[in-house]
Design an enzyme around this catalytic site. Sequence first.
Site, short mmCIF file in Angstrom:
data_model
loop_
_atom_site.label_atom_id
_atom_site.label_comp_id
_atom_site.label_asym_id
_atom_site.label_seq_id
_atom_site.Cartn_x
_atom_site.Cartn_y
_atom_site.Cartn_z
N LYS A 22 0.76 -1.24 -0.04
CA LYS A 22 -0.11 0.04 -0.07
C LYS A 22 0.89 1.35 -0.04
O LYS A 22 0.70 2.17 -0.60
CB LYS A 22 -1.02 -0.14 1.22
CG LYS A 22 -1.68 1.37 1.38
CD LYS A 22 -2.50 1.43 2.87
CE LYS A 22 -1.66 1.68 3.79
NZ LYS A 22 -1.72 3.48 4.03
N ASN A 23 1.83 1.13 0.87
CA ASN A 23 2.62 2.38 0.95
C ASN A 23 3.48 2.87 -0.02
O ASN A 23 3.90 3.82 -0.47
CB ASN A 23 3.59 2.40 2.32
CG ASN A 23 2.75 2.40 3.51
OD1 ASN A 23 1.70 2.94 3.60
ND2 ASN A 23 3.51 1.67 4.67
N CYS A 116 -4.57 13.23 11.96
CA CYS A 116 -4.35 11.75 11.86
C CYS A 116 -4.37 11.42 13.25
O CYS A 116 -4.04 11.89 14.26
CB CYS A 116 -3.03 11.41 11.53
SG CYS A 116 -2.56 9.77 11.35
N ARG A 121 1.86 14.47 12.50
CA ARG A 121 2.37 14.28 11.12
C ARG A 121 2.50 15.27 10.17
O ARG A 121 1.94 15.23 9.26
CB ARG A 121 1.61 13.05 10.41
CG ARG A 121 1.61 11.79 11.32
CD ARG A 121 0.73 10.67 10.78
NE ARG A 121 1.48 9.98 9.63
CZ ARG A 121 0.81 8.87 9.19
NH1 ARG A 121 -0.22 8.43 9.43
NH2 ARG A 121 1.61 8.28 8.13
N ASP A 306 4.63 0.53 12.10
CA ASP A 306 3.50 -0.06 11.46
C ASP A 306 3.13 -1.32 11.96
O ASP A 306 2.24 -2.21 11.58
CB ASP A 306 3.53 0.07 9.92
CG ASP A 306 3.17 1.30 9.58
OD1 ASP A 306 2.74 2.29 10.36
OD2 ASP A 306 3.18 1.62 8.08
N ARG A 398 -8.47 -0.04 4.55
CA ARG A 398 -7.49 0.91 4.12
C ARG A 398 -6.13 0.43 3.48
O ARG A 398 -5.58 0.92 2.71
CB ARG A 398 -7.28 2.10 4.84
CG ARG A 398 -8.42 3.04 5.16
CD ARG A 398 -7.92 4.35 5.95
NE ARG A 398 -6.62 4.85 5.64
CZ ARG A 398 -5.50 4.89 6.44
NH1 ARG A 398 -5.41 4.72 7.63
NH2 ARG A 398 -4.43 5.30 5.88
#
Length: 419
Positions: A22-23, A116, A121, A306, A398
């Site tokens: 995803k990233n 967030c 961030r 993460d 997500r």
Amino acid sequence: MDSIHVRGGQPLNGRIPISGAKNSALKLMAAALLTDGELKLTRMPDLADTRFLTILLTHLGASVQAGPGVMKIHADTLARTEAPYDLVRKMRASFNVLGPILAREGQARVSLPGGCAIGARPVDLHLQALKDLGAEIDLTEGYVVASAKGGLKGARIHFPFVSVGATEHAMLAAVLAKGETVLENAAREPEIADLADCLNAMGAKVEGAGRSTIHITGVERLSGTTHAVVPDRIETGTFALAAAAAGGKVLLEEAIPEHNESLWKLMRAAGVQVTSVEGGIEVSRNGHPVLAVDAETRPYPGFPTDLQAQFMALMTRAEGTSVIRETIFENRFMHAPELSRMGANITVRGNEAIVRGVKTLRGAPVMATDLRASVSLVIAGLAAEGETVIGRVYHLDRGFERLEDKLKACGADIDRRQE
């Protein structure tokens, strides 16, 4: 609103295909704005985040065609240079269209991203990098208004601390800048190298991605290409920790072993078998107890933030006491109270969580607070007695593609329901 129901006690045995990261995929999609040619992305994950960004790219004038594992993006011309708040607020990665639009069109107006749940961030480093490249930046009414009438110009950019997003954003802008750009104290994640590989296939000149200093020689134009998204190391680590928590043996297909060395070290110390095999990574725990191991999040190649929540879920059942330190984001222990609802013994003190292992977790209704926290509750549910019901799983969607299907194929008793 959907919820996920997990009935624990079933070991995981089988194969789990690892999706594209995803990233990485989100930044590769933004890179399509740099060229009037078609960018074809394979091993492309189908996620809520990629669908959000597709809507924004379409708004900007790109044609996007998506099918199973493939996405084709063709931004022949950009119809707009503005990314409005309603499209950017849903996902922070949307902000990274600013650099490509500015580099290609000489101007851009992009909404600042929303807040967030896991920390502030800020985007200060992103904007400073663009200023270093010669952009004029104004902040007005919640928007970044950027211009570079004579085009962006190469520069030496030193990041005061490691930032994945700022490194990627600077790369996306600098590939079309005039002259040479040097990024110092750059992030080293595999997703950085993946973005560079794609940009170079499009005709860019990027050297050193994956190291702390990156050299970029600007080119006049980029062309289309075909690029396979790198396998997702966070999904890899998540399923590895799920197998460790539930027990059994799982082959993580197409996973790249060296991308998670920091996690493998911790898991082996905890008594879990992790083996590199042809075609991926095999993770197994059959009958052996999990041992408590301390962990501290660090920029890559350190232990990733993460995976912190998922690792904590494993430690709740470990023999002994572990200390988990979060050094990347504030407010990233919001899963701890939810794990405690299941019988976990966790004490949070500032940026440390002290986890005292318990013999038994018990299923309970719990609530997801962010993407990684949500999947930590799934992992805990797999190891718990009884049924765990996880609410607000839109967070999960997500970043994880077909999570329930992949776990169910390995024997998990899990399903999704509409409440």
